[in-house]
Design a protein around this motif. Structure first.
Motif, PDB file in Angstrom:
ATOM      1  N   ARG A 118       1.950   1.018   0.073  1.00 22.27           N
ATOM      2  CA  ARG A 118       0.833   0.167   0.498  1.00 22.27           C
ATOM      3  C   ARG A 118       1.276  -1.300   0.553  1.00 22.27           C
ATOM      4  O   ARG A 118       1.805  -1.831  -0.421  1.00 22.27           O
ATOM      5  N   GLY A 119       1.081  -1.946   1.722  1.00 25.09           N
ATOM      6  CA  GLY A 119       1.434  -3.371   1.849  1.00 25.09           C
ATOM      7  C   GLY A 119       2.919  -3.634   1.999  1.00 25.09           C
ATOM      8  O   GLY A 119       3.345  -4.786   2.001  1.00 25.09           O
ATOM      9  N   ARG A 120       3.706  -2.564   2.107  1.00 24.06           N
ATOM     10  CA  ARG A 120       5.151  -2.778   2.290  1.00 24.06           C
ATOM     11  C   ARG A 120       5.638  -1.840   3.398  1.00 24.06           C
ATOM     12  O   ARG A 120       5.687  -0.620   3.222  1.00 24.06           O
ATOM     13  N   LEU A 275      -4.842  -5.832  -3.714  1.00 22.30           N
ATOM     14  CA  LEU A 275      -4.025  -4.958  -2.866  1.00 22.30           C
ATOM     15  C   LEU A 275      -2.985  -4.165  -3.651  1.00 22.30           C
ATOM     16  O   LEU A 275      -1.984  -3.729  -3.086  1.00 22.30           O
ATOM     17  N   GLN A 278       1.640  -4.843  -4.227  1.00 21.52           N
ATOM     18  CA  GLN A 278       2.184  -5.769  -3.212  1.00 21.52           C
ATOM     19  C   GLN A 278       1.138  -6.839  -2.926  1.00 21.52           C
ATOM     20  O   GLN A 278       0.473  -6.838  -1.889  1.00 21.52           O
ATOM     21  N   LEU A 281       0.195 -12.548  -0.558  1.00 16.62           N
ATOM     22  CA  LEU A 281      -0.334 -12.692   0.809  1.00 16.62           C
ATOM     23  C   LEU A 281       0.532 -13.665   1.596  1.00 16.62           C
ATOM     24  O   LEU A 281       0.832 -13.454   2.761  1.00 16.62           O
ATOM     25  N   GLU A 309      -0.156  -7.618   7.756  1.00 18.30           N
ATOM     26  CA  GLU A 309      -0.681  -6.311   7.330  1.00 18.30           C
ATOM     27  C   GLU A 309      -1.546  -6.470   6.081  1.00 18.30           C
ATOM     28  O   GLU A 309      -2.612  -5.866   5.964  1.00 18.30           O
ATOM     29  N   ARG A 310      -1.060  -7.272   5.136  1.00 17.46           N
ATOM     30  CA  ARG A 310      -1.803  -7.454   3.877  1.00 17.46           C
ATOM     31  C   ARG A 310      -3.111  -8.184   4.143  1.00 17.46           C
ATOM     32  O   ARG A 310      -4.132  -7.898   3.547  1.00 17.46           O
ATOM     33  N   GLU A 313      -5.808  -5.915   5.601  1.00 20.77           N
ATOM     34  CA  GLU A 313      -6.473  -5.068   4.588  1.00 20.77           C
ATOM     35  C   GLU A 313      -7.618  -5.794   3.893  1.00 20.77           C
ATOM     36  O   GLU A 313      -8.596  -5.198   3.476  1.00 20.77           O
TER      37      GLU A 313
END
Ligand code: HAM
Length: 415
Positions: A118-120, A275, A278, A281, A309-310, A313
């Protein structure tokens, strides 16, 4: 034959996610313009040397995350893993020194062979801002205030914190490296495998280790702040006092050492707890030696990059008030008229869809799904009388108009 799939760590963007993505980029451009930034586009691949020389051979990225390949002439090229080195290369190759100081905003895809979670991602996107040519601490605080304003205006206020640190100048770092190596050497056997390696080549990186055994040892590690030269301390104090003047809250965090070799003085990260692991921001800092390291003039700089992407979210989609019109032909024979009307309306900048269904309730359902505000109906009666029925799907009002009146009413959103 196996199915064609997307590559691990990449993502397709559709509908609301893509709309969020575009709104985030638009907001970053809008806010950075207030600070005098110019949008700049640089290539997605560069000679591998561009990243090796700048990020450092020992950095995680150069060591194991770059997408490097040989082209047909045997030249080693790399898909950009970040913007900063490419932007510096572009300033050097285009001889832009006489235009300094420069404030450049870029955005687009980057590539790192990381373990996806997630987030990577392996292909991800950044908004990147570089302020090149100023060594003033006011440049640092201005860049941080820009990052802060972008996050605030994206509606993330209260969901993030600013963590800030300084790596000082070369002299401060040299002294601190020695002290830090001495400290970690005492715990050599208790460090994680990852940090044992770091101890040999870059003890500073142990400070941001996420391994449980290192975290414990890091709690009592000496702080860079105690080893700053007078000049470095003055620089950092100025940055902090200016942030205070702008009422930007921060936490001094000695673990913000950053993974790339080019940083000096101020380093910072805007972190969210929403988040998972990860949570960065936006991250960045000052990189005074970078341009010279890459064979250019000795030129200071400071900047940051934010992971789109982050942000997607965390972002709440702002639905645009659109005056979408659905043109509904009640019989296939009327499609020609429907497309003709659609064409005239589109020329007045109105968004129009022609519904391909002669079943009225199905067509209306489709129009509502599309969030259309107006529906225009074309049937036998309308064709014969030259008056078209238009309905406001929000207020449910309806009336009959000729084409010219109808175009005017929709264009001015008056019905
Ligand atoms: P970075 O910390 O490597 O710094 O990346 C900046 C931001 O990009 C991260 O905080 C995160 O939001 C996002 N990011 C990084 N890697 C990934 C990934 N694999 N998947 C999704 N998002 C990711 C830099 O890139 C520096 N060039 C920043 C900078 C600009 N320093 C000075 N100027």
């Amino acid at each position: 034959m196996s199915k064609i799939q997307s590559v691990r760590g990449t993502k397709d963007y559709f509908f609301e996610d893509q709309a969020k993505f575009s709104q985030i980029v638009a907001k970053a451009k809008q806010v950075s313009e207030r600070f005098g930034y110019n949008e700049t586009a640089i290539p997605i691949f560069e000679f591998t040397e561009v990243f090796k020389r700048s990020l450092g051979d020992l950095s995680e990225i150069v060591n194991k995350e770059m997408y490097t390949f040989e082209d047909r002439k045997g030249q080693s090229l790399t898909l950009r893993p970040e913007f900063t080195a490419g932007v510096m290369r572009a300033i050097i190759s285009n001889g832009l020194y006489n235009k300094l100081p420069l404030k450049l905003l870029s955005w687009g895809p980057l590539f790192r062979y990381e373990r996806p979670q997630r987030g990577r991602m392996r292909q991800f996107h950044q908004i990147n801002c570089e302020y090149v040519g100023s060594s003033s601490p006011f440049a640092d605080s201005e860049v941080i205030s820009l990052a802060n304003m972008i996050l605030e205006e994206l509606g993330f206020g209260g969901k993030f914190s600013l963590e800030i640190n300084t790596l000082g100048d070369k002299e401060s770092r040299k002294k601190y490296y020695e002290i830090l190596s001495e400290y970690y050497n005492k715990y050599r056997n208790d460090l994680s495998e990852y940090s044992k390696l770091r101890l040999e080549n870059n003890p500073l990186r142990i400070l941001d280790s996420k391994e449980a055994e290192d975290i414990k040892i890091n709690q009592t590690a000496p702080s860079m702040l105690d080893y700053l030269t007078t000049e470095s301390k003055k620089h950092f104090d100025r940055v902090l006092s200016q942030l205070e003047r702008m009422q930007i809250r921060y936490n001094i965090n000695k673990n913000i050492v950053r993974g790339l070799d080019y940083y000096s003085h101020t380093t910072f990260e805007f972190i969210t707890k929403e988040l998972g692991s990860q949570g960065a921001l936006i991250a960045g800092g000052r990189y005074d030696g970078l341009m010279a390291m890459m064979g250019g003039k000795d030129c200071p700089g400071v900047g940051f990059a934010g992971g789109i992407e982050r942000m997607v979210e965390l972002y709440s989609y702002q639905r645009k008030e659109e005056r979408l019109v659905s043109v509904i032909a009640l019989n296939e024979d009327f499609y020609d008229k429907a497309y003709e009307i659609a064409h005239h309306l589109r020329k007045t900048s109105v968004n129009v869809e022609v519904e391909h269904s002669t079943n009225l309730s199905k067509a209306l359902k489709k129009a509502l799904e599309r969030n259309a505000k107006y529906a225009i109906f074309i049937g036998e009666e309308e064709i014969n009388s030259g008056k078209l029925k238009i309905k406001n799907l929000h207020s449910r009002n309806e009336t009959k108009l000729n084409l010219e009146e109808l175009i005017n009413i929709v264009k001015n959103d008056e019905f």
